[in-house]
Design a protein around this motif. Sequence first.
Motif, mmCIF file in Angstrom:
data_model
loop_
_atom_site.group_PDB
_atom_site.id
_atom_site.type_symbol
_atom_site.label_atom_id
_atom_site.label_comp_id
_atom_site.label_asym_id
_atom_site.label_seq_id
_atom_site.Cartn_x
_atom_site.Cartn_y
_atom_site.Cartn_z
ATOM 1 N N ALA A 1 -4.378 2.979 -5.940
ATOM 2 C CA ALA A 1 -5.048 2.302 -4.938
ATOM 3 C C ALA A 1 -5.625 0.698 -5.405
ATOM 4 O O ALA A 1 -5.624 -0.191 -4.465
ATOM 5 N N ILE A 2 -6.220 0.718 -6.813
ATOM 6 C CA ILE A 2 -6.939 -0.345 -7.451
ATOM 7 C C ILE A 2 -5.998 -1.582 -7.268
ATOM 8 O O ILE A 2 -6.280 -2.763 -7.080
ATOM 9 N N ILE B 1 0.966 -1.308 0.047
ATOM 10 C CA ILE B 1 -0.012 -0.167 0.136
ATOM 11 C C ILE B 1 0.873 1.354 0.069
ATOM 12 O O ILE B 1 0.537 2.297 -0.672
ATOM 13 N N THR C 1 -4.259 -7.554 -2.822
ATOM 14 C CA THR C 1 -4.454 -7.818 -1.314
ATOM 15 C C THR C 1 -5.800 -8.629 -1.243
ATOM 16 O O THR C 1 -5.896 -9.836 -0.480
ATOM 17 N N VAL C 2 -6.739 -8.419 -2.044
ATOM 18 C CA VAL C 2 -7.890 -9.205 -1.982
ATOM 19 C C VAL C 2 -7.631 -10.764 -2.571
ATOM 20 O O VAL C 2 -8.063 -11.646 -1.974
ATOM 21 N N SER D 1 -3.222 -2.166 -5.477
ATOM 22 C CA SER D 1 -3.204 -2.801 -4.044
ATOM 23 C C SER D 1 -4.061 -3.295 -3.360
ATOM 24 O O SER D 1 -4.147 -4.539 -2.833
ATOM 25 N N PHE D 2 -5.427 -2.869 -3.883
ATOM 26 C CA PHE D 2 -6.719 -3.399 -3.295
ATOM 27 C C PHE D 2 -6.811 -5.013 -4.009
ATOM 28 O O PHE D 2 -7.046 -5.853 -3.481
#
Lengths: 184, 82
Positions: B37-38, B30, B44-45, B40-41
């Motif tokens: 951010a997309i 992050i 992470t998901v 990283s998101f």
Amino acid sequence: MNLSELIRQKTYEKPVLNLRRHPFVFIKVTALFVLIAVLPYAVYWLAASTYPEIFANTLVYIFLLLGGSVYYLGVWLFYFTEFMDYYLDLWIVTNDRLVNIEQQGLFARTISELDLYKIQDVTSEIKGMVATFLNYGRVSVQTAGEKERFVFEDIPNPHEVRKNIINLSEEDRKYHFKDTKVGL
Amino acid sequence: MVPISVFLIPYGLFLLLFLFFSFVNIYHLIRFTTHGAIVSFMVTVAYAAITVIILNATYLEIINIDWSRTIQLIPSFGPPSF
């Protein structure tokens, strides 16, 4: 964090190249981890066909269950850490400097900068059959500074990157030394 | 004689360690990603999804075990029988 914050971009500075290792390098790591993930199944199949009675023991079953869970979570964590190491290693070429960002494990990160006008020599090389077909290799930048070589590892199109750096270095040298010539 | 649930203690400690290092990795992602951010998101998901799959598979096996059963850690040696 965007690129300009990462390199603390100056007002006149423009990013030209944003380089990471070639994706094939990480595909090799992925293949290795897939092999490691499949290994327990092979061992289980071998044990089940040779000594099926050991799995009837509750204690053995618990050890295999918890041990297997620890194994797979550990493999997954190591794979993610390797991905972070690959993804967070970055080489940025601007019209003013080279920035080398290296993630070294979980708790070490090194950022080096090099002004373009200080560059004395740039060497690009591609070694190996796969690297030749996929056109990736290393670029080494030589200066007179303390860090003698600035190395870009396994980047795509290394020969093009070398030409770009040399051109940018010549432009930057003209910009930096034009005032001294006028002074003479 | 100890209940076999004692073996869950080191497993639980490992899970804490796993969570700690996972959070460190996600923090680095992050903080230092340059793709916004997309990315990283999504990463992470994806990481959390596989982790949940592994933990769920473990849980489905763990709930079938009677953890109150006891075992003898140190075997006792009785008198020899002839």
